[in-house]
Write a protein that holds these residues in place. Structure first.
Motif, PDB file in Angstrom:
ATOM      1  N   MET A   1     -11.057  -7.434 -34.213  1.00 49.96           N
ATOM      2  CA  MET A   1     -10.882  -6.169 -34.073  1.00 49.96           C
ATOM      3  C   MET A   1      -9.191  -5.720 -33.506  1.00 49.96           C
ATOM      4  SD  MET A   1     -13.674  -5.121 -31.485  1.00 49.96           S
ATOM      5  CE  MET A   1     -15.061  -6.156 -31.475  1.00 49.96           C
ATOM      6  N   LEU A   2      -8.797  -4.759 -34.138  1.00 50.20           N
ATOM      7  CA  LEU A   2      -7.544  -4.299 -34.446  1.00 50.20           C
ATOM      8  C   LEU A   2      -7.281  -3.126 -33.187  1.00 50.20           C
ATOM      9  CD1 LEU A   2      -4.542  -4.404 -35.184  1.00 50.20           C
ATOM     10  CD2 LEU A   2      -5.193  -2.814 -36.852  1.00 50.20           C
ATOM     11  N   ILE A   3      -6.660  -3.200 -32.136  1.00 43.92           N
ATOM     12  CA  ILE A   3      -6.402  -1.982 -31.249  1.00 43.92           C
ATOM     13  C   ILE A   3      -4.948  -1.589 -31.691  1.00 43.92           C
ATOM     14  CG2 ILE A   3      -6.105  -1.351 -28.789  1.00 43.92           C
ATOM     15  CD1 ILE A   3      -8.081  -3.486 -28.201  1.00 43.92           C
ATOM     16  N   ARG A   4      -4.869  -0.257 -31.897  1.00 42.08           N
ATOM     17  CA  ARG A   4      -3.594   0.457 -32.069  1.00 42.08           C
ATOM     18  C   ARG A   4      -3.345   1.873 -31.653  1.00 42.08           C
ATOM     19  NH1 ARG A   4      -4.588   4.125 -36.171  1.00 42.08           N
ATOM     20  NH2 ARG A   4      -6.315   3.700 -37.181  1.00 42.08           N
ATOM     21  N   GLU A   5      -2.153   2.179 -31.721  1.00 40.28           N
ATOM     22  CA  GLU A   5      -2.100   3.697 -31.453  1.00 40.28           C
ATOM     23  C   GLU A   5      -2.601   4.693 -32.513  1.00 40.28           C
ATOM     24  OE1 GLU A   5       1.058   5.673 -28.994  1.00 40.28           O
ATOM     25  OE2 GLU A   5       1.935   3.657 -28.728  1.00 40.28           O
ATOM     26  N   ALA A   6      -3.435   5.455 -32.115  1.00 40.83           N
ATOM     27  CA  ALA A   6      -3.901   6.667 -32.943  1.00 40.83           C
ATOM     28  C   ALA A   6      -3.090   7.400 -33.485  1.00 40.83           C
ATOM     29  CB  ALA A   6      -5.072   7.595 -32.201  1.00 40.83           C
ATOM     30  N   THR A   7      -3.445   7.914 -34.596  1.00 38.35           N
ATOM     31  CA  THR A   7      -2.536   8.860 -35.443  1.00 38.35           C
ATOM     32  C   THR A   7      -3.225  10.169 -35.361  1.00 38.35           C
ATOM     33  OG1 THR A   7      -3.390   8.467 -37.717  1.00 38.35           O
ATOM     34  CG2 THR A   7      -1.543   7.265 -36.787  1.00 38.35           C
ATOM     35  N   ALA A   8      -2.778  11.393 -35.623  1.00 36.53           N
ATOM     36  CA  ALA A   8      -3.509  12.858 -35.928  1.00 36.53           C
ATOM     37  C   ALA A   8      -4.844  12.397 -37.049  1.00 36.53           C
ATOM     38  CB  ALA A   8      -2.667  13.705 -36.292  1.00 36.53           C
ATOM     39  N   GLN A   9      -4.527  11.474 -38.023  1.00 36.85           N
ATOM     40  CA  GLN A   9      -5.501  11.597 -39.116  1.00 36.85           C
ATOM     41  C   GLN A   9      -6.737  10.780 -38.524  1.00 36.85           C
ATOM     42  OE1 GLN A   9      -2.071  10.654 -39.409  1.00 36.85           O
ATOM     43  NE2 GLN A   9      -1.759  12.674 -40.476  1.00 36.85           N
ATOM     44  N   ASP A  10      -6.863   9.901 -37.407  1.00 35.44           N
ATOM     45  CA  ASP A  10      -7.740   9.414 -36.804  1.00 35.44           C
ATOM     46  C   ASP A  10      -8.672  10.123 -36.209  1.00 35.44           C
ATOM     47  OD1 ASP A  10      -7.009   6.414 -37.223  1.00 35.44           O
ATOM     48  OD2 ASP A  10      -5.433   6.457 -35.773  1.00 35.44           O
ATOM     49  N   TRP A  11      -8.449  11.355 -35.675  1.00 41.13           N
ATOM     50  CA  TRP A  11      -9.285  12.385 -34.926  1.00 41.13           C
ATOM     51  C   TRP A  11     -10.702  12.408 -35.933  1.00 41.13           C
ATOM     52  CZ3 TRP A  11     -10.944  13.461 -30.671  1.00 41.13           C
ATOM     53  CH2 TRP A  11     -11.866  14.395 -30.597  1.00 41.13           C
ATOM     54  N   ASP A  12     -10.626  12.472 -36.999  1.00 40.25           N
ATOM     55  CA  ASP A  12     -11.924  12.804 -37.790  1.00 40.25           C
ATOM     56  C   ASP A  12     -12.804  11.446 -37.743  1.00 40.25           C
ATOM     57  OD1 ASP A  12     -11.077  15.255 -38.401  1.00 40.25           O
ATOM     58  OD2 ASP A  12     -10.206  14.796 -40.583  1.00 40.25           O
ATOM     59  N   ARG A  13     -12.358  10.458 -37.390  1.00 45.36           N
ATOM     60  CA  ARG A  13     -13.306   9.276 -37.318  1.00 45.36           C
ATOM     61  C   ARG A  13     -13.518   9.109 -35.700  1.00 45.36           C
ATOM     62  NH1 ARG A  13     -10.913   4.218 -40.212  1.00 45.36           N
ATOM     63  NH2 ARG A  13      -8.970   4.820 -39.233  1.00 45.36           N
ATOM     64  N   ILE A  14     -12.950   9.725 -35.105  1.00 47.47           N
ATOM     65  CA  ILE A  14     -13.104   9.786 -33.458  1.00 47.47           C
ATOM     66  C   ILE A  14     -14.049  10.685 -32.918  1.00 47.47           C
ATOM     67  CG2 ILE A  14     -12.272  10.093 -30.976  1.00 47.47           C
ATOM     68  CD1 ILE A  14      -9.467   9.128 -32.268  1.00 47.47           C
ATOM     69  N   TRP A  15     -13.943  11.940 -33.784  1.00 46.60           N
ATOM     70  CA  TRP A  15     -14.952  13.028 -33.326  1.00 46.60           C
ATOM     71  C   TRP A  15     -16.386  12.544 -33.515  1.00 46.60           C
ATOM     72  CZ3 TRP A  15     -16.184  17.092 -30.708  1.00 46.60           C
ATOM     73  CH2 TRP A  15     -17.024  17.924 -31.281  1.00 46.60           C
ATOM     74  N   PRO A  16     -17.104  11.831 -34.300  1.00 39.34           N
ATOM     75  CA  PRO A  16     -18.119  11.683 -34.513  1.00 39.34           C
ATOM     76  C   PRO A  16     -18.989  11.056 -33.497  1.00 39.34           C
ATOM     77  CG  PRO A  16     -17.440  11.151 -36.504  1.00 39.34           C
ATOM     78  CD  PRO A  16     -16.258  11.370 -35.569  1.00 39.34           C
ATOM     79  N   PHE A  17     -18.199   9.898 -32.819  1.00 41.68           N
ATOM     80  CA  PHE A  17     -18.809   9.443 -31.490  1.00 41.68           C
ATOM     81  C   PHE A  17     -18.359  10.024 -30.280  1.00 41.68           C
ATOM     82  CE2 PHE A  17     -15.192   6.540 -32.362  1.00 41.68           C
ATOM     83  CZ  PHE A  17     -14.418   6.460 -31.429  1.00 41.68           C
TER      84      PHE A  17
END
Length: 162
Positions: A1-17
């Motif tokens: 697993m990779l833990i990293r700082e999020a980018t604005a583009q990550d929101w669309d993959r955060i939103w579902p959960f």
């Protein structure tokens, strides 16, 4: 697993959960009917340092996210606050612990002296995780949360020094 700082583009993959967790109404003191733009503003706020966990075994699927921010301002800005969400389909894999350890370490390196959680639902199973990571309940606001299954329960205020 990779833990990293999020980018604005990550929101669309955060939103579902994010939406599944908050709409369940059993762990976060946020409106279960929070829409996507309001959720983005809450989680991805400019004052937040946001992190994501990518599952490298599943083609980079985002399986968790957290934010880190000052809990207070001014002379009390050295106390952090954080929020954590693990995709409900990914629980039991140790993702929450790894992300929590990462964020706690990041908070320490960023100069925070402690971390506080303002509203941990008494019935939230993550309470055990927080306690194993050194958090303690400072107090409970009785009857502050209307749980969909357990009725009215308290909200714990939890803290640990960094």
């Amino acid at each position: 697993m990779l833990i990293r700082e999020a980018t604005a583009q990550d929101w669309d993959r955060i939103w579902p959960f994010w939406s599944r967790i908050v709409s369940a109404g059993d762990t976060y003191a946020w409106d279960p009917d929070t829409d996507e733009p309001a959720a983005r503003a809450l989680w991805m706020a400019p004052s937040h340092r946001v992190f994501v966990v990518e599952d490298e075994d599943e083609d980079g699927t985002l399986v968790a996210s957290a934010y880190l921010r000052p809990n207070y301002g001014g002379p009390a800005a050295h106390i952090a606050n954080a929020g954590f969400m693990v995709d409900p389909e990914q629980t039991g894999r140790g993702i929450g612990r790894r992300l929590a350890e990462y964020v706690i370490d990041r908070a320490r390196r960023d100069g925070y002296a402690g971390m506080v959680f303002n509203a941990v639902v008494e019935t939230n199973p993550a309470t055990r995780l927080w306690e194993t990571l050194g958090f303690r309940v400072l107090g409970t606001v009785p009857g502050a949360f209307r749980h969909p299954e357990h009725g009215t329960v308290g909200l714990n205020i939890m803290f640990r020094e960094l």
